[in-house]
Design a protein around this motif. Sequence first.
Motif, PDB file in Angstrom:
ATOM      1  N   ALA A 249      12.118   6.064   8.165  1.00  0.00           N
ATOM      2  CA  ALA A 249      11.782   6.890   8.666  1.00  0.00           C
ATOM      3  C   ALA A 249      11.739   8.573   8.484  1.00  0.00           C
ATOM      4  CB  ALA A 249      12.310   7.083  10.181  1.00  0.00           C
ATOM      5  N   THR A 250      10.475   9.300   8.364  1.00  0.00           N
ATOM      6  CA  THR A 250      10.561  10.454   8.213  1.00  0.00           C
ATOM      7  C   THR A 250      11.687  11.480   8.736  1.00  0.00           C
ATOM      8  OG1 THR A 250       9.357  11.682   9.683  1.00  0.00           O
ATOM      9  CG2 THR A 250       8.758  10.259   7.605  1.00  0.00           C
ATOM     10  N   SER A 251      12.468  12.507   8.497  1.00  0.00           N
ATOM     11  CA  SER A 251      12.883  13.519   9.227  1.00  0.00           C
ATOM     12  C   SER A 251      11.962  13.601  10.648  1.00  0.00           C
ATOM     13  CB  SER A 251      13.022  14.679   8.022  1.00  0.00           C
ATOM     14  OG  SER A 251      12.098  15.200   8.266  1.00  0.00           O
ATOM     15  N   ASP A 252      11.353  13.478  10.878  1.00  0.00           N
ATOM     16  CA  ASP A 252      10.711  13.754  11.810  1.00  0.00           C
ATOM     17  C   ASP A 252      10.572  12.365  13.015  1.00  0.00           C
ATOM     18  OD1 ASP A 252      10.011  16.453  11.327  1.00  0.00           O
ATOM     19  OD2 ASP A 252       8.023  16.207  10.459  1.00  0.00           O
ATOM     20  N   GLY A 253      11.100  11.813  12.157  1.00  0.00           N
ATOM     21  CA  GLY A 253      11.255  10.258  12.856  1.00  0.00           C
ATOM     22  C   GLY A 253       9.884   9.570  12.904  1.00  0.00           C
ATOM     23  N   ASP A 254       9.072   9.689  12.329  1.00  0.00           N
ATOM     24  CA  ASP A 254       7.761   8.604  11.515  1.00  0.00           C
ATOM     25  C   ASP A 254       8.076   7.808  11.021  1.00  0.00           C
ATOM     26  OD1 ASP A 254       5.695  10.314  13.249  1.00  0.00           O
ATOM     27  OD2 ASP A 254       5.705  11.142  11.789  1.00  0.00           O
ATOM     28  N   LEU A 255       7.884   6.531  11.822  1.00  0.00           N
ATOM     29  CA  LEU A 255       8.091   5.158  11.108  1.00  0.00           C
ATOM     30  C   LEU A 255       6.978   4.902   9.733  1.00  0.00           C
ATOM     31  CD1 LEU A 255       7.525   2.279  13.676  1.00  0.00           C
ATOM     32  CD2 LEU A 255       9.595   3.287  12.789  1.00  0.00           C
ATOM     33  N   ILE A 256       8.263   4.941   8.403  1.00  0.00           N
ATOM     34  CA  ILE A 256       7.766   4.501   7.159  1.00  0.00           C
ATOM     35  C   ILE A 256       7.314   3.429   6.898  1.00  0.00           C
ATOM     36  CG2 ILE A 256       7.937   5.246   4.478  1.00  0.00           C
ATOM     37  CD1 ILE A 256       9.456   7.514   5.449  1.00  0.00           C
ATOM     38  N   LEU A 257       6.266   2.624   6.656  1.00  0.00           N
ATOM     39  CA  LEU A 257       6.391   0.655   6.949  1.00  0.00           C
ATOM     40  C   LEU A 257       6.650   0.958   5.274  1.00  0.00           C
ATOM     41  CD1 LEU A 257       2.910   0.027   7.747  1.00  0.00           C
ATOM     42  CD2 LEU A 257       5.175  -0.185   8.696  1.00  0.00           C
ATOM     43  N   LEU A 258       7.545  -0.594   5.052  1.00  0.00           N
ATOM     44  CA  LEU A 258       8.278  -0.874   4.132  1.00  0.00           C
ATOM     45  C   LEU A 258       7.732  -1.122   2.611  1.00  0.00           C
ATOM     46  CD1 LEU A 258      10.367  -2.869   3.377  1.00  0.00           C
ATOM     47  CD2 LEU A 258       9.599  -5.446   4.242  1.00  0.00           C
ATOM     48  N   ASP A 259       6.257  -1.235   2.393  1.00  0.00           N
ATOM     49  CA  ASP A 259       5.675  -0.920   1.021  1.00  0.00           C
ATOM     50  C   ASP A 259       5.959   0.391   0.341  1.00  0.00           C
ATOM     51  OD1 ASP A 259       3.977  -0.307   2.946  1.00  0.00           O
ATOM     52  OD2 ASP A 259       2.358  -1.640   2.010  1.00  0.00           O
ATOM     53  N   GLU A 260       5.690   1.314   2.026  1.00  0.00           N
ATOM     54  CA  GLU A 260       5.819   2.827   1.047  1.00  0.00           C
ATOM     55  C   GLU A 260       6.944   3.478   1.541  1.00  0.00           C
ATOM     56  OE1 GLU A 260       2.657   3.887   4.014  1.00  0.00           O
ATOM     57  OE2 GLU A 260       1.069   3.300   4.197  1.00  0.00           O
ATOM     58  N   ALA A 301      14.589  -7.039  -0.876  1.00  0.00           N
ATOM     59  CA  ALA A 301      15.460  -6.156  -0.872  1.00  0.00           C
ATOM     60  C   ALA A 301      15.630  -6.434  -2.544  1.00  0.00           C
ATOM     61  CB  ALA A 301      17.434  -6.851  -0.566  1.00  0.00           C
ATOM     62  N   ARG A 302      15.824  -7.468  -2.933  1.00  0.00           N
ATOM     63  CA  ARG A 302      15.866  -7.523  -4.338  1.00  0.00           C
ATOM     64  C   ARG A 302      14.277  -6.924  -5.666  1.00  0.00           C
ATOM     65  NH1 ARG A 302      16.123 -13.029  -2.886  1.00  0.00           N
ATOM     66  NH2 ARG A 302      18.907 -13.405  -3.577  1.00  0.00           N
ATOM     67  N   ALA A 303      13.260  -6.545  -4.370  1.00  0.00           N
ATOM     68  CA  ALA A 303      12.129  -6.513  -5.363  1.00  0.00           C
ATOM     69  C   ALA A 303      11.571  -5.339  -5.265  1.00  0.00           C
ATOM     70  CB  ALA A 303      11.170  -6.650  -4.064  1.00  0.00           C
ATOM     71  N   GLU A 307       4.906  -4.965  -4.835  1.00  0.00           N
ATOM     72  CA  GLU A 307       4.175  -5.398  -6.223  1.00  0.00           C
ATOM     73  C   GLU A 307       5.509  -6.621  -6.523  1.00  0.00           C
ATOM     74  OE1 GLU A 307       4.116  -2.312  -6.323  1.00  0.00           O
ATOM     75  OE2 GLU A 307       3.304  -1.112  -7.962  1.00  0.00           O
ATOM     76  N   ASP A 308       6.627  -5.594  -6.619  1.00  0.00           N
ATOM     77  CA  ASP A 308       7.062  -7.328  -7.252  1.00  0.00           C
ATOM     78  C   ASP A 308       7.931  -8.231  -6.073  1.00  0.00           C
ATOM     79  OD1 ASP A 308       6.519  -5.798  -9.575  1.00  0.00           O
ATOM     80  OD2 ASP A 308       8.969  -4.885  -9.785  1.00  0.00           O
ATOM     81  N   THR A 309       7.003  -8.141  -4.824  1.00  0.00           N
ATOM     82  CA  THR A 309       8.217  -8.973  -3.465  1.00  0.00           C
ATOM     83  C   THR A 309       7.464 -10.267  -3.968  1.00  0.00           C
ATOM     84  OG1 THR A 309       7.533  -6.864  -2.332  1.00  0.00           O
ATOM     85  CG2 THR A 309       7.984  -9.473  -1.263  1.00  0.00           C
ATOM     86  N   ALA A 339      -1.186 -13.273   4.586  1.00  0.00           N
ATOM     87  CA  ALA A 339      -2.054 -12.245   3.586  1.00  0.00           C
ATOM     88  C   ALA A 339      -1.188 -11.610   2.829  1.00  0.00           C
ATOM     89  CB  ALA A 339      -2.624 -11.131   5.336  1.00  0.00           C
ATOM     90  N   MET A 340      -0.678 -11.009   2.685  1.00  0.00           N
ATOM     91  CA  MET A 340      -0.086 -11.235   1.822  1.00  0.00           C
ATOM     92  C   MET A 340      -0.677 -11.561  -0.024  1.00  0.00           C
ATOM     93  SD  MET A 340       0.608  -7.329   2.378  1.00  0.00           S
ATOM     94  CE  MET A 340       1.761  -6.969   0.859  1.00  0.00           C
ATOM     95  N   ARG A 341       0.403 -12.852  -0.063  1.00  0.00           N
ATOM     96  CA  ARG A 341       0.053 -13.689  -0.990  1.00  0.00           C
ATOM     97  C   ARG A 341      -1.068 -14.250  -0.947  1.00  0.00           C
ATOM     98  NH1 ARG A 341       1.666 -20.068  -0.560  1.00  0.00           N
ATOM     99  NH2 ARG A 341      -0.317 -19.806   1.552  1.00  0.00           N
TER     100      ARG A 341
END
Lengths: 412, 120
Positions: A249-260, A301-303, A307-309, A339-341
């Motif tokens: 999450a940002t300091s304002d509490g906004d969600l950040i997705l895994l890839d970002e 966690a390993r990626a 893009e290494d996922t 969808a990712m694969r």
Amino acid sequence: MTLAPVSIDDLYRRDSRQVLATLIRLLGDFDLAEEALQDAFAVAAERWARDGVPDNPRAWLVSTGRFKAIDKLRRRARFDAAQGELADRLYDEGTDDDPDDRPQIEDDYLRLIFTCCHPALAADARIALTLREVCGLTTEEIARAFLTGAPTLAQRIVRAKAKIRDARIPYAVPEAGALAERLGSVLQVVYLVFNEGYSASSGNSLTRVDLTGEAIRLARLLRQMLAEPEVTGLLALMLLQNSRREARATSDGDLILLDEQDRSLWRQDAIDEGLALLGDAFRSGRVGPYTLQAAIAAEHARAARPEDTDWGRIVQIYDALTQIVASPVVDLNRAVAVAMRDGPAAGLAQIEAIAAQGQLRGYHLLHSAKADLLRRLGRYGEARDAYRTALNLAEQEPEKRFLANRLRDLPA
Amino acid sequence: MKYICLIYNEESRLRAMAADEYESLAKEHLALDDELEESGNLIASDALRPVQDATTVRLRNGNLSVTDGPFAETKEQLGGFYLIEARDLNEAIRIAGRIPSARTGSVEVRPISPDCCVQP
């Protein structure tokens, strides 16, 4: 006498739950045991300041608490003869506990955990009772953590204790044959506590107790006492998820997705411990749903970079998971991995098949996942409708803001 | 022929009753018990603990599922009963799970009130 000075607050934090667990067994009643615990610590505060801390403070507290409870029942016997009979019985039964008997102490603590998580209690009552009795949080702390009024929560706990007493839920660790199933109920409570803490951690967290920390602490304790691979799997899962806490999450509490997310913020010590535990759980050969979910978290966690996922591997783990738990939510998560694969069109086809089954119609994450794939396919009109549906269904403020931002950023 | 007479009540109304009103209702029950015992009609009668003490047991694909609360589906109808003696709720649940109907239907486990007629 102990050599190092030990403060009574430290002792309370370290030993009070174990003392309570033993007192409940000896006295056969939650409320009586809680009063006895408070009385024992009150006497300790006075006497230990004068005479020093006894060699085995835990045993001293149990014995003092037990006698305090018997005294209290004897005083009440003036108004209620039954209380006097109970006092006599408790006195005669005595206690042949060996104060250094580690397995006995652990057994009592497990009894407390399994009783508070008994499936004959409602799920919300199990959570409240576990946090109160097993973790030692106050009713007010639990109420704040769940954004509920303290009276509502107190009533939930009172009712749960009444059912334990009146329906005669035994104060016991389930026998071997029932252990796996009953453990499921315990792990569910632990994971629900974790998720409540995790999803709320970006909110007004300063005034709320750290539920994720409590859940992890409880899983660690359980793991010391029970050699069950799913306990290890759940602990691994929570550590791996919690390792991303600062990045999500940002300091304002906004969600950040895994890839970002900024992966340098992921806590490497938690990841290392989670991966090691996951290896232990897999080596047991008995792989359950928590271990598989931990395996999925481990792939992320390993990626080092998004893009290494290894999405192919993640889809495989979801395949194994659907073999154990039939759940449309697992199917949905698998579709996102597909969808990712294989690309958004392949994932979208699966999500639409899941949506057609109807069970997830009111689940905001189905609609937001669908919206996301439609957006990536350039089908903006349909994406807009799906984001709007998701926004109407979402309840958590950060999720609502996230969806509103996505909707706003959508090309016309 | 044996018959079972099942009693349905609004627990909230029982709770709202004045203590003496409830007591006279309980006494009426006990008087009827005595009379039916005398006439040879009574096999057993008991009051149940309130619904919040209920637990519902089902067996599906060999897995025992235990849930809090009474059985509350309108699709299924009451089809029989086992009056059992068990050490505690765990033993009662284990026995309930062995009732063959737990595989297809549901078995609600309710403690019998130990001291007969206590107002809920």
